[in-house]
Write an enzyme that holds these catalytic residues in place. Structure first.
Site, mmCIF file in Angstrom:
data_model
loop_
_atom_site.group_PDB
_atom_site.id
_atom_site.type_symbol
_atom_site.label_atom_id
_atom_site.label_comp_id
_atom_site.label_asym_id
_atom_site.label_seq_id
_atom_site.Cartn_x
_atom_site.Cartn_y
_atom_site.Cartn_z
ATOM 1 N N ARG A 82 0.861 -1.198 0.000
ATOM 2 C CA ARG A 82 0.000 0.000 0.000
ATOM 3 C C ARG A 82 0.887 1.233 0.000
ATOM 4 O O ARG A 82 1.766 1.372 0.834
ATOM 5 C CB ARG A 82 -0.898 -0.015 1.241
ATOM 6 C CG ARG A 82 -1.820 1.189 1.342
ATOM 7 C CD ARG A 82 -3.240 0.818 1.053
ATOM 8 N NE ARG A 82 -4.094 1.994 0.982
ATOM 9 C CZ ARG A 82 -5.152 2.184 1.734
ATOM 10 N NH1 ARG A 82 -5.486 1.273 2.631
ATOM 11 N NH2 ARG A 82 -5.895 3.242 1.584
ATOM 12 N N ARG A 93 -6.923 -0.652 -3.858
ATOM 13 C CA ARG A 93 -5.871 -0.840 -2.852
ATOM 14 C C ARG A 93 -5.557 -2.317 -2.678
ATOM 15 O O ARG A 93 -6.433 -3.164 -2.774
ATOM 16 C CB ARG A 93 -6.268 -0.229 -1.517
ATOM 17 C CG ARG A 93 -7.464 -0.900 -0.901
ATOM 18 C CD ARG A 93 -8.293 -0.009 -0.059
ATOM 19 N NE ARG A 93 -8.858 1.029 -0.883
ATOM 20 C CZ ARG A 93 -9.776 1.889 -0.479
ATOM 21 N NH1 ARG A 93 -10.211 1.846 0.729
ATOM 22 N NH2 ARG A 93 -10.261 2.787 -1.281
ATOM 23 N N ASP A 96 -6.246 -2.700 2.995
ATOM 24 C CA ASP A 96 -6.682 -1.608 3.856
ATOM 25 C C ASP A 96 -7.019 -2.233 5.200
ATOM 26 O O ASP A 96 -7.775 -3.209 5.249
ATOM 27 C CB ASP A 96 -7.903 -0.907 3.263
ATOM 28 C CG ASP A 96 -8.319 0.310 4.056
ATOM 29 O OD1 ASP A 96 -7.442 1.030 4.554
ATOM 30 O OD2 ASP A 96 -9.538 0.558 4.166
ATOM 31 N N ASP A 98 -8.435 -1.086 8.871
ATOM 32 C CA ASP A 98 -9.013 -0.018 9.679
ATOM 33 C C ASP A 98 -9.332 -0.534 11.071
ATOM 34 O O ASP A 98 -9.863 -1.647 11.215
ATOM 35 C CB ASP A 98 -10.303 0.513 9.050
ATOM 36 C CG ASP A 98 -10.068 1.341 7.805
ATOM 37 O OD1 ASP A 98 -8.991 1.960 7.697
ATOM 38 O OD2 ASP A 98 -10.970 1.389 6.957
#
Length: 152
Positions: A82, A93, A96, A98
């Protein structure tokens, strides 16, 4: 020790391998992976792409603070390829990660908002999260994950 819930997403490269590698690196570096949801194939959200996403949720037991956890997840994202975070403009992407929830912590800093401010509006987050944490209560909204998901 804290319990954190994370969201994983990928829509380019070997998506299944991206997800498994991210989960393995979290287990190796950050804490015990107590649960990993199934992988959900979803449409891109917030931007147009011909690449479908794979999304999942992770339940993690960690001794890291929220800030340390954020740095660790950003490092894993970089190692997997990334190159930049979204910063309002979403794009394809390779991975990811989070942070959705960190115990019952409520925090808003320039770097990190807990709980994740958009999680309850995103089906691609709530479907996998409700699989592994249906009865966890959102610390701000004071509702169970399963109930929030049902309203999407």
């Amino acid at each position: 020790m804290a319990i954190a819930y994370l969201s994983l997403g990928t829509n380019i490269g070997n998506k299944r391998r991206n997800m498994i590698t991210a989960a393995a690196l979290l287990a190796e570096r950050v804490g015990d992976v107590l649960a990993l949801s199934g992988f959900y194939e979803t449409e891109p959200w917030g931007f147009a792409s011909e690449n479908l996403f794979l999304n999942a949720a992770v339940k993690l037991k960690t001794s890291f603070s929220p800030s340390e956890l954020l740095l660790a997840t950003q490092q894993i994202e970089k190692e997997l390829g990334r190159t930049e975070k979204s910063n309002g403009a979403y794009h394809d992407r390779i991975i990811d990660i989070d942070i959705l929830l960190y115990d019952d912590e409520i925090r808003q800093t320039a770097e990190l908002t807990l709980p994740h401010p958009l999680m309850h509006d995103r089906k691609f987050v709530m479907d996998p999260l409700s699989e592994i944490a249906p009865f966890v209560v959102h610390p701000v909204l004071k509702e169970r994950i399963i109930d929030l998901k049902e309203r999407l």
